[in-house]
Scaffold this motif. Structure first.
Motif, PDB file in Angstrom:
ATOM      1  N   CYS A 100       0.833  -1.216   0.000  1.00 30.70           N
ATOM      2  CA  CYS A 100       0.000   0.000   0.000  1.00 30.70           C
ATOM      3  C   CYS A 100       0.860   1.256   0.000  1.00 30.70           C
ATOM      4  CB  CYS A 100      -0.920  -0.008   1.224  1.00 30.70           C
ATOM      5  SG  CYS A 100      -2.286  -1.188   1.113  1.00 30.70           S
ATOM      6  N   GLY A 101       2.007   1.205   0.673  1.00 29.08           N
ATOM      7  CA  GLY A 101       2.891   2.363   0.717  1.00 29.08           C
ATOM      8  C   GLY A 101       3.382   2.760  -0.654  1.00 29.08           C
ATOM      9  N   TRP A 102       3.831   1.782  -1.429  1.00 32.43           N
ATOM     10  CA  TRP A 102       4.335   2.109  -2.771  1.00 32.43           C
ATOM     11  C   TRP A 102       3.190   2.410  -3.737  1.00 32.43           C
ATOM     12  CZ3 TRP A 102       9.307  -0.511  -5.030  1.00 32.43           C
ATOM     13  CH2 TRP A 102      10.426   0.004  -4.335  1.00 32.43           C
ATOM     14  N   LEU A 103       2.026   1.830  -3.511  1.00 31.45           N
ATOM     15  CA  LEU A 103       0.868   2.185  -4.338  1.00 31.45           C
ATOM     16  C   LEU A 103       0.512   3.665  -4.144  1.00 31.45           C
ATOM     17  CD1 LEU A 103      -1.395  -0.978  -3.895  1.00 31.45           C
ATOM     18  CD2 LEU A 103      -0.149  -0.287  -5.950  1.00 31.45           C
ATOM     19  N   ILE A 104       0.611   4.138  -2.907  1.00 33.84           N
ATOM     20  CA  ILE A 104       0.376   5.558  -2.635  1.00 33.84           C
ATOM     21  C   ILE A 104       1.450   6.409  -3.318  1.00 33.84           C
ATOM     22  CG2 ILE A 104       0.447   7.317  -0.819  1.00 33.84           C
ATOM     23  CD1 ILE A 104      -1.000   5.335   0.985  1.00 33.84           C
ATOM     24  N   ASN A 105       2.711   5.965  -3.240  1.00 31.14           N
ATOM     25  CA  ASN A 105       3.796   6.701  -3.896  1.00 31.14           C
ATOM     26  C   ASN A 105       3.559   6.829  -5.398  1.00 31.14           C
ATOM     27  OD1 ASN A 105       5.102   6.929  -1.461  1.00 31.14           O
ATOM     28  ND2 ASN A 105       6.667   5.397  -1.901  1.00 31.14           N
TER      29      ASN A 105
END
Length: 433
Positions: A100-105
């Motif tokens: 989810c962190g990299w999807l947000i990025n």
């Protein structure tokens, strides 16, 4: 005789199964590697695309490291509290959060959103890291340094397989889509493998009777660990060595650019920075099982002295002789090789001292020191700007490593010998579990 014969097949099955557990943990760790070691390749295109300052973007890296480490004691406590279900549940959740962190990025159009992504991915990566390391030290009391080193190697060397794909994808489809596809791929693999993990049950692991290093016969709970002066000495040592390494790992592409060697083609059509990224990941990962194995043979403190002493020399060389393409690659490789071993030496030392019963929590408490060290990274940019070169940064890193060598030999080693002598004289000792 009957009991011994009956237990033999179980020992053989457990021996093979514990290596399976180790391999699963290693793969999960490798899937988390890019979240730290691949970050440096995203910074320049993000800065260019949004006109953000590099120092502002690197706050996200500090947040990632902080949440990757500071929450691990809580995550480790949950794992220990849940018992056999703990590792699988925590790693599955960790894989989801990191993705989810990299999807947000991949969709972020502000620094604040990048910071949110860093917090989520850091929390997820820390959950995976703490759980897999805690599982390894419990499955391998007889080869603790090697087992933790192999597990941590996944986190250190895992990025080596994807350094070139990440850079090529950033060039071809952009950094945002690269964030997106790597988030999905890594997240799915970790989530699936998580359900195969579990801690050992009573009688499933060999005794530590043949261990060559000092190991406590009792297990300390987290409260007792936090009241131990030896824990805090090790904690400060971890901060010092970790900070020196993070100053390089987070700034590698920037240092190469400032040296004017980043895009110089030197081997097989690869530019200096790309080749350094591959070799550094391999050295970083290889250092962990290598020095872990060495520490199983000669002791943790002597191994620390060797590794961190070489590290002090490596930082000095990178600052004074690393300004040409091949010199940069070689010096950076030595830096990574003499830094990565902290992630095998400190967890194994912690478990040797405080026992395996609360290993996931206790090793996570030690690992949180990495979060403290992360906030030195922006200070490296400040020092470089103030002095006009990276030389002063590397001198500071060398001094920090030398101080840790002295602490390992003249503070930690004598304290552990004293504790071991006192434990042998104690009439009652609670066995480690």
């Amino acid at each position: 005789m009957t009991a011994t014969a009956a237990s033999a097949p179980s020992q053989q099955i457990s021996s093979g199964f514990r290596w399976t557990q180790l391999i699963i943990g290693l793969i999960c760790m490798a899937m988390m590697a890019n979240y730290q070691y691949g970050w440096t390749f995203f910074v320049p295109p993000m800065a260019k695309a949004h006109s953000w300052q590099v120092a502002s973007i690197q706050v996200a890296f500090s947040l990632f490291i902080a949440f990757e480490t500071w929450l691990t004691p809580v995550e480790g406590f949950i794992v220990d509290w849940l018992g056999p279900r703990g590792p699988k549940i925590m790693v599955a959740i960790g894989g989801i959060l990191a993705a989810c962190g990299w999807l947000i990025n991949s969709r972020a159009d502000s620094l604040e959103m990048i910071y949110v992504g860093a917090i989520l991915s850091g929390t997820g990566a820390g959950a995976v890291y703490a759980t897999c390391v805690g599982n390894a030290v419990r499955w391998f009391p007889d080869r603790r340094g090697l087992a933790v080193g192999l597990t941590a190697a996944g986190f250190g060397a895992g990025a080596a397989l994807t350094v070139i794909p990440i850079q090529k994808m950033i060039v071809s489809i952009g950094y945002a889509d690269t964030f997106f596809w790597f988030a999905l791929g890594q997240g799915v693999i970790v989530f699936v493998l998580a359900w195969l993990l579990r801690p050992p049950q009573a009688g499933e692991v060999p005794t530590a009777s043949a261990v060559k290093v000092l190991q406590s016969k009792t297990s300390s709970n987290p409260g007792q660990v936090l009241r131990s002066p030896l824990f805090w000495i090790l904690y400060l040592m971890f901060i010092a060595v970790s900070a020196s390494g993070l100053m390089v790992t987070a700034q590698l592409s920037i240092i190469a650019k400032d040296y004017g060697v980043a895009q110089t083609i030197i081997l097989f059509g690869l530019p200096t920075l790309t080749l350094a990224g591959v070799i550094d990941s391999l050295c970083n990962g290889g250092a962990r099982p290598f020095f872990g194995w060495v520490s199983d043979q000669i002791g943790r403190e002597y191994t620390m002295a060797i590794a961190f002493g070489l590290g002090a020399i490596a930082y000095w060389l990178l600052g004074t002789a690393g300004t040409t393409p091949w010199a940069f690659v070689i010096c950076a490789a030595i830096v990574f090789f003499t830094w990565g071993e902290i992630f095998s030496l400190f967890p194994s030392t912690t478990t040797d001292i405080f026992g395996p019963k609360f290993a996931t929590t206790n090793t996570a408490l030690m690992y949180s020191a990495k979060g403290m060290s992360a906030f030195v990274v922006p200070l490296a940019n400040v020092l470089k700007t103030h002095t006009g070169s990276w030389h002063a940064v590397f001198v500071v890193a060398s001094i920090m490593n030398i101080l840790v060598v002295a602490a390992a030999l003249f503070i930690v080693r004598p304290m552990r010998l004293s504790m071991s002598a006192a434990e042998k004289q104690s009439p009652v000792a609670q066995p480690a579990e």
